[in-house]
Write an enzyme that holds these catalytic residues in place. Structure first.
Site, PDB file in Angstrom:
ATOM      1  CB  SER A 120      -0.946  -0.057   1.209  1.00 60.94           C
ATOM      2  OG  SER A 120      -1.972   0.885   1.073  1.00 60.94           O
ATOM      3  CB  ALA A 121       1.193   4.296   2.123  1.00 54.04           C
ATOM      4  CG  HIS A 128      -5.752  -2.374   0.520  1.00 57.63           C
ATOM      5  ND1 HIS A 128      -4.928  -2.360  -0.576  1.00 57.63           N
ATOM      6  CD2 HIS A 128      -5.287  -1.405   1.346  1.00 57.63           C
ATOM      7  CE1 HIS A 128      -4.012  -1.425  -0.423  1.00 57.63           C
ATOM      8  NE2 HIS A 128      -4.205  -0.830   0.743  1.00 57.63           N
TER       9      HIS A 128
END
Ligand SMILES: *[C@@H]1O[C@H](CO)[C@@H](O)[C@H](O)[C@H]1NC(C)=O
Ligand SMILES: *[C@@H]1O[C@H](CO)[C@@H](O)[C@H](O)[C@H]1NC(C)=O
Ligand SMILES: *[C@@H]1O[C@H](CO)[C@@H](O)[C@H](O)[C@H]1NC(C)=O
Ligand SMILES: *[C@@H]1O[C@H](CO)[C@@H](O)[C@H](O)[C@H]1NC(C)=O
Length: 553
Positions: free
Chosen positions: A210-211, A452
């Site tokens: 993700s980030a 996610h």
């Protein structure tokens, strides 16, 4: 007799047990971790909370640590960087947070020359820590299983997030990207010090989700990292993701200044006030307010505190920096339902009994494509509704909503990054995957696949560490992922290394775009080509050729 046997067995077990590092000399001083037994002849030396930089000044680059005398006990995780809590009602963590953790696998002899994998956590550039999410005992990112099963060193690092990590004026006054500089300082520390822990400094792979994946991607693109590491893995995020960049940082800085009582018409006065403000108040001012957008926009718009093009660490638009990434081997992929959690906020009906209407689908498209005015909605709608037929099943429409968010936020940007990498490399390798294991989160409709972040529990070996809450199929999947990932870290090829893999994973190249579908049943037929290419082509060709409208603030 029995007693003697027990004593002898004890002596033998003790001598048979794995080697230990003991005290290790680093550039700042000596550190001592703790050895954890894994199997009869294997253990993992764990070092928690080693400083890789000094306490950072507010909105300044990280500085070298002054060092310490004597032996530092590295047996406890240190504070996470100052951030809002998950519920965003208060803050947690500290400004004294630039620490990393090291997991070194040992057999009967001390390990040497091991490949090294450095992990960057996710959390929207707003939350998270190297030791995040401890639900059943250890942190989700505990490196022991991966280190032991893959025979690699795992390093997990902290970096600044939220207002303290990413506030920027878009110019030299407050250039931004402090969190990215922290990551760079951590990787540099690993490069300088990991040999003393048995690692090979020429064999560093950085990976993240993700980030954290977008961060890995930025580290690949920055000119500051040439030769610092060799390989990179991005899971569900790249620098090209629309949520991973802030193109109007000054507007955001003014908004935050208003919230902490620092707004002034004179920008210099405003910045002076911000610099004197309390870090806790500044951090709270960076929280995201989901209620603000319900019915009026899309979640993506809320992810504002992100990296910026600063003309230095990130000298240009990410898509123009892939020549810097040409020498790194690169493995990247997404989860099949990465966008579902965001789709559920933007279009709540997809997770309810209620039907999802055509207007809701168009509303979502309009929210995501604001930068093109309303011009993109008809073409995007026609691409996504074309497989529906005349009377679409309600479940098909709901799944389309999740697909739209997955494509827009994760899948399409990842495919572009893979292509730009493959098109630019000279000798480095590229690999693509789609993770689609059924979700383990209860209560979602049947069509929901991998959410996610659901890949992480398998990569970090939770089905082995906490076997009671998993089934054998989960351990199969976990074994496959650890094998592919650690082979890649060892050789640049997920198929070659110390671990056997269930099927060969072919390279993604300029002219052929194979990808491996990852779940608990991997076989020859898990390799396919041209992942969602109709949709990738729509966004990269038709959509991107539409003119952008001017954004008002
Ligand atoms: C990386 O590690 C592998 C396995 O230990 C080794 O074969 C390879 O030569 C190493 N690469 C470099 C550049 O040292
Ligand atoms: C290589 O990367 C650059 C950005 O640095 C990009 O503009 C270019 O299109 C890429 N080259 C190829 C052959 O794709
Ligand atoms: C779902 O349907 C019910 C009954 O038709 C309606 O009362 C309710 O407002 C709907 N909820 C949403 C979120 O659309
Ligand atoms: C990469 O190269 C291929 C083959 O020339 C081309 O079709 C594709 O559009 C390129 N991708 C990008 C993102 O430049």
């Amino acid at each position: 007799m029995m007693m003697l046997l027990v004593v002898l067995l004890g002596v033998w077990l003790n001598s048979a047990s794995a080697a230990k590092l003991g005290v290790v000399q680093t550039e700042g001083g000596q550190v001592e971790g703790k050895s954890h037994r894994m199997g009869l002849f294997s253990s993992v030396d764990v070092f928690k909370g080693i400083p890789f930089a000094d306490v950072p000044g507010k909105w300044e680059k990280p500085k070298p640590h002054p060092g310490w005398d004597g032996v530092m006990k590295a047996t406890k995780y240190r504070d996470r960087c100052l951030q809002v809590t998950l519920l965003q009602t208060k803050t947690q963590g500290s400004e004294d947070c630039l620490y990393l953790n090291i997991f070194v696998p040992q057999g009967t002899k001390l390990s040497t020359n091991l490949p090294v994998m450095v992990y960057l956590f996710g959390g929207a550039f707003l939350l998270g820590a190297s030791n995040d999410v401890a639900i059943l005992g250890d942190s989700l990112y505990d490196g022991k299983e991966m280190a032991d099963r893959g025979n690699v060193i795992i390093v997990t690092v902290n970096y600044r997030v939220g207002t303290m990590g990413f506030l920027s004026t878009g110019d030299s006054r407050l250039p931004g990207n402090y969190g990215l500089w922290d990551q760079h300082a951590a990787i540099s520390w690993v490069r300088r010090n990991i040999e003393a822990f048995g690692g090979n400094p020429d064999n560093i792979t950085i990976f993240g989700q993700s980030a954290g994946a977008a961060s890995v991607s930025y580290q690949m693109l920055s000119p500051y990292n040439k030769g610092l590491f060799r390989r990179a893995i991005t899971q569900c995020g790249v620098a090209l993701s629309p949520w991973a960049i802030q193109s109007n940082p000054m507007a955001l800085t003014k908004k935050i200044a208003r919230k902490v009582g620092c707004w002034r018409s004179d920008e210099e006065e405003m910045l002076t006030c911000l610099k004197m403000s309390d870090p806790v108040g500044l951090t709270m001012a960076g929280k995201i307010d989901v209620l603000l957008i319900l019915g009026k926009g899309v979640v993506m718009d809320l992810l504002e505190l992100s990296p910026v093009v600063d003309g230095d660490f990130i000298p240009d638009e990410p898509s123009k920096l892939f020549h810097n990434a040409a020498k790194f081997d690169y493995l990247a992929g997404v989860n099949s339902m990465d966008g579902h959690i965001f789709a559920g906020v933007d279009v709540p009906s997809i997770n309810m009994r209620n039907a999802t209407s055509v207007d809701q689908v168009k509303g979502l498209l309009s929210g995501l494509t604001k930068e093109k005015g309303s011009a993109a909605v008809p073409s995007a709608y026609s691409v996504y509704s074309s497989p529906w037929g005349s009377t679409p099943d309600p479940g098909v429409i709901k799944k389309t909503v999740a697909d739209i968010e997955t494509d827009f936020l994760f899948l399409v940007p990842t495919q572009i990054a893979l292509q730009l990498h493959a098109n630019n490399t000279s000798g480095a390798r590229t690999y693509s995957y789609l993770f689609n294991m059924e979700t383990r989160i209860p209560g979602f409709p049947k069509w929901v696949e991998a959410e996610h972040a659901e890949d992480l529990q398998y990569l970090f070996g939770k089905p082995f560490a906490t076997p009671l809450v998993y089934f054998p199929r989960h351990r199969d999947l976990s074994g496959y992922m650890i094998a592919y990932w650690t082979n890649f870290a060892r050789t640049g090829d997920p198929n070659t290394g110390e671990s056997r893999v269930p099927t060969p994973w072919p390279q993604f190249t300029k002219y052929h775009q194979p990808y491996l579908t990852i779940n608990h049943k991997i076989s020859k037929s898990s390799v396919s080509f041209d992942l969602r290419s109709d949709y990738v082509n729509y966004w990269t060709q038709t959509y991107s050729s539409l003119p952008s409208i001017k954004r008002e603030e």
